[in-house]
Motif scaffolding. Structure first.
Motif, PDB file in Angstrom:
ATOM      1  N   TRP A   1      -1.523  -4.941 -17.169  1.00  0.00           N
ATOM      2  CA  TRP A   1      -1.402  -6.166 -16.375  1.00  0.00           C
ATOM      3  C   TRP A   1      -0.399  -6.032 -15.230  1.00  0.00           C
ATOM      4  CZ3 TRP A   1      -4.204 -10.400 -15.961  1.00  0.00           C
ATOM      5  CH2 TRP A   1      -5.134 -10.686 -16.975  1.00  0.00           C
ATOM      6  N   GLN A   2       0.339  -4.942 -15.177  1.00  0.00           N
ATOM      7  CA  GLN A   2       1.383  -4.815 -14.165  1.00  0.00           C
ATOM      8  C   GLN A   2       0.824  -4.841 -12.745  1.00  0.00           C
ATOM      9  OE1 GLN A   2       3.650  -1.331 -15.203  1.00  0.00           O
ATOM     10  NE2 GLN A   2       4.641  -2.323 -16.953  1.00  0.00           N
ATOM     11  N   GLN A   3      -0.220  -4.066 -12.490  1.00  0.00           N
ATOM     12  CA  GLN A   3      -0.796  -4.044 -11.148  1.00  0.00           C
ATOM     13  C   GLN A   3      -1.453  -5.374 -10.784  1.00  0.00           C
ATOM     14  OE1 GLN A   3      -3.186  -0.614 -10.283  1.00  0.00           O
ATOM     15  NE2 GLN A   3      -3.922  -1.422  -8.333  1.00  0.00           N
ATOM     16  N   PRO A   4      -2.248  -6.000 -11.681  1.00  0.00           N
ATOM     17  CA  PRO A   4      -2.799  -7.319 -11.343  1.00  0.00           C
ATOM     18  C   PRO A   4      -1.734  -8.375 -11.063  1.00  0.00           C
ATOM     19  CG  PRO A   4      -4.003  -6.370 -13.186  1.00  0.00           C
ATOM     20  CD  PRO A   4      -2.826  -5.470 -12.929  1.00  0.00           C
ATOM     21  N   VAL A   5      -0.654  -8.363 -11.834  1.00  0.00           N
ATOM     22  CA  VAL A   5       0.416  -9.340 -11.609  1.00  0.00           C
ATOM     23  C   VAL A   5       1.077  -9.111 -10.248  1.00  0.00           C
ATOM     24  CG1 VAL A   5       2.720 -10.065 -12.364  1.00  0.00           C
ATOM     25  CG2 VAL A   5       0.870  -9.850 -14.035  1.00  0.00           C
ATOM     26  N   GLN A   6       1.303  -7.856  -9.891  1.00  0.00           N
ATOM     27  CA  GLN A   6       1.882  -7.569  -8.580  1.00  0.00           C
ATOM     28  C   GLN A   6       0.966  -8.031  -7.446  1.00  0.00           C
ATOM     29  OE1 GLN A   6       4.865  -6.626  -7.847  1.00  0.00           O
ATOM     30  NE2 GLN A   6       5.522  -6.223  -9.952  1.00  0.00           N
ATOM     31  N   GLU A   7      -0.348  -7.846  -7.625  1.00  0.00           N
ATOM     32  CA  GLU A   7      -1.292  -8.300  -6.611  1.00  0.00           C
ATOM     33  C   GLU A   7      -1.300  -9.830  -6.527  1.00  0.00           C
ATOM     34  OE1 GLU A   7      -4.188  -8.370  -3.625  1.00  0.00           O
ATOM     35  OE2 GLU A   7      -2.748  -6.855  -4.310  1.00  0.00           O
ATOM     36  N   MET A   8      -1.225 -10.490  -7.675  1.00  0.00           N
ATOM     37  CA  MET A   8      -1.152 -11.953  -7.666  1.00  0.00           C
ATOM     38  C   MET A   8       0.115 -12.443  -6.974  1.00  0.00           C
ATOM     39  SD  MET A   8      -2.768 -13.299 -11.288  1.00  0.00           S
ATOM     40  CE  MET A   8      -1.998 -12.104 -12.388  1.00  0.00           C
ATOM     41  N   ARG A   9       1.222 -11.741  -7.197  1.00  0.00           N
ATOM     42  CA  ARG A   9       2.476 -12.103  -6.507  1.00  0.00           C
ATOM     43  C   ARG A   9       2.321 -11.950  -5.001  1.00  0.00           C
ATOM     44  NH1 ARG A   9       7.528  -8.953  -8.766  1.00  0.00           N
ATOM     45  NH2 ARG A   9       8.660 -10.487  -7.536  1.00  0.00           N
ATOM     46  N   ARG A  10       1.666 -10.870  -4.584  1.00  0.00           N
ATOM     47  CA  ARG A  10       1.480 -10.639  -3.147  1.00  0.00           C
ATOM     48  C   ARG A  10       0.618 -11.734  -2.532  1.00  0.00           C
ATOM     49  NH1 ARG A  10      -1.618  -8.032   0.671  1.00  0.00           N
ATOM     50  NH2 ARG A  10      -3.357  -7.718  -0.769  1.00  0.00           N
ATOM     51  N   GLN A  11      -0.463 -12.087  -3.218  1.00  0.00           N
ATOM     52  CA  GLN A  11      -1.341 -13.127  -2.693  1.00  0.00           C
ATOM     53  C   GLN A  11      -0.669 -14.499  -2.723  1.00  0.00           C
ATOM     54  OE1 GLN A  11      -4.037 -12.641  -1.132  1.00  0.00           O
ATOM     55  NE2 GLN A  11      -4.363 -10.489  -1.604  1.00  0.00           N
ATOM     56  N   SER A  12       0.142 -14.738  -3.737  1.00  0.00           N
ATOM     57  CA  SER A  12       0.887 -15.999  -3.813  1.00  0.00           C
ATOM     58  C   SER A  12       1.878 -16.113  -2.661  1.00  0.00           C
ATOM     59  CB  SER A  12       1.619 -16.084  -5.156  1.00  0.00           C
ATOM     60  OG  SER A  12       2.437 -17.234  -5.209  1.00  0.00           O
ATOM     61  N   ASP A  13       2.572 -15.015  -2.359  1.00  0.00           N
ATOM     62  CA  ASP A  13       3.511 -15.016  -1.232  1.00  0.00           C
ATOM     63  C   ASP A  13       2.771 -15.253   0.084  1.00  0.00           C
ATOM     64  OD1 ASP A  13       5.644 -14.576  -2.890  1.00  0.00           O
ATOM     65  OD2 ASP A  13       5.721 -12.409  -2.559  1.00  0.00           O
ATOM     66  N   ARG A  14       1.581 -14.666   0.197  1.00  0.00           N
ATOM     67  CA  ARG A  14       0.787 -14.862   1.411  1.00  0.00           C
ATOM     68  C   ARG A  14       0.373 -16.325   1.552  1.00  0.00           C
ATOM     69  NH1 ARG A  14      -4.934 -14.145   2.326  1.00  0.00           N
ATOM     70  NH2 ARG A  14      -5.311 -14.112   4.551  1.00  0.00           N
ATOM     71  N   MET A  15      -0.045 -16.933   0.449  1.00  0.00           N
ATOM     72  CA  MET A  15      -0.428 -18.350   0.484  1.00  0.00           C
ATOM     73  C   MET A  15       0.761 -19.229   0.860  1.00  0.00           C
ATOM     74  SD  MET A  15      -2.936 -18.542  -2.849  1.00  0.00           S
ATOM     75  CE  MET A  15      -3.167 -20.311  -2.728  1.00  0.00           C
TER      76      MET A  15
END
Length: 234
Positions: A37-51
């Motif tokens: 789950w580490q990579q998916p969570v990092q991607e979610m963080r990136r997309q959340s920051d973008r939003m």
């Protein structure tokens, strides 16, 4: 009605996004998190920051449109502001090898410190994002009889001529795929345009595809003020 909807929707989105980002930050720092789950969570963080960035830019643009009229005339130290913006650019993990600052004037600008910072930071951020590591970004501040001028020149990917007239439109992207990958909101230059108008200024853009771009902000003479020490000396 459309502007009110965008402003209200952006305001309402800010709180839930903050909560989501907080939980994602906690998950990312959790030692017991399943490695899968580490990579998916990092991607979610990136997309959340973008939003969150998009929402923040929408709120900023809505505020500029709602205020209208001229910006305030507080004394703003352009040289000091650009030095801090350059420092932030140099702190980025991915940036051009050279980010230079040339201050040819000690004069101040009369305006809104927040809005001027938004103008210059957006231009420098764009230049840094679209310039490869082997390139350079040059920032310059000078004054003359025509007023005050801030120029951001880069050796990046450049912009095809057919796109230049539409650069300051909301959400307009020269390369949508590349912009999303780099995290841009598509609102930065629209904010620059509106903030400049409130300072009686104008944006001038020159670009050659594959060679780089130059963005210059021009402020009228009545927006330029000498430092107090310079006035005393004269």
């Amino acid at each position: 009605m459309r502007k009110d909807f965008v402003a209200n929707a952006s305001h309402e989105l800010r709180s839930p996004l903050t909560v989501i980002s907080g939980y994602l930050d906690s998950l990312a720092d959790e030692p017991a998190l399943d490695p899968a789950w580490q990579q998916p969570v990092q991607e979610m963080r990136r997309q959340s920051d973008r939003m969150r960035g998009i929402v923040q830019d929408l709120l900023e643009l809505s505020r500029l449109e709602a205020q209208g009229g001229e910006a305030e005339r507080a004394l703003v130290d352009v040289g000091g502001m650009l030095a801090l913006i350059r420092k932030d650019a140099l702190a980025r993990p991915e940036r051009p090898s050279i980010v230079s600052l040339q201050l040819d004037s000690d004069d101040l600008l009369l305006g809104s410190e927040t809005e001027l910072h938004s103008i210059f930071a957006n231009l420098v951020s764009n230049a840094v994002k679209y310039t490869p590591a082997a390139g350079r970004v040059d920032i310059r501040w000078w004054t003359d009889e025509q007023g005050g001028h801030v120029e951001v020149r880069d050796t990046g990917i450049g912009i095809p001529p057919e796109h230049l007239p539409r650069l300051t439109e909301r959400f307009y992207r020269v390369d949508a795929g590349r912009s999303r990958k780099l995290g841009g909101s598509g609102l930065g230059l629209a904010i620059v345009k509106h903030a400049l108008q409130r300072h009686d200024g104008r944006l001038e853009v020159h670009s050659v595809e594959g060679q780089g771009s130059t963005f210059a902000c021009h402020f009228p003479p009545e927006r330029v003020a000498p430092r107090a020490g310079d006035v005393a000396a004269s």
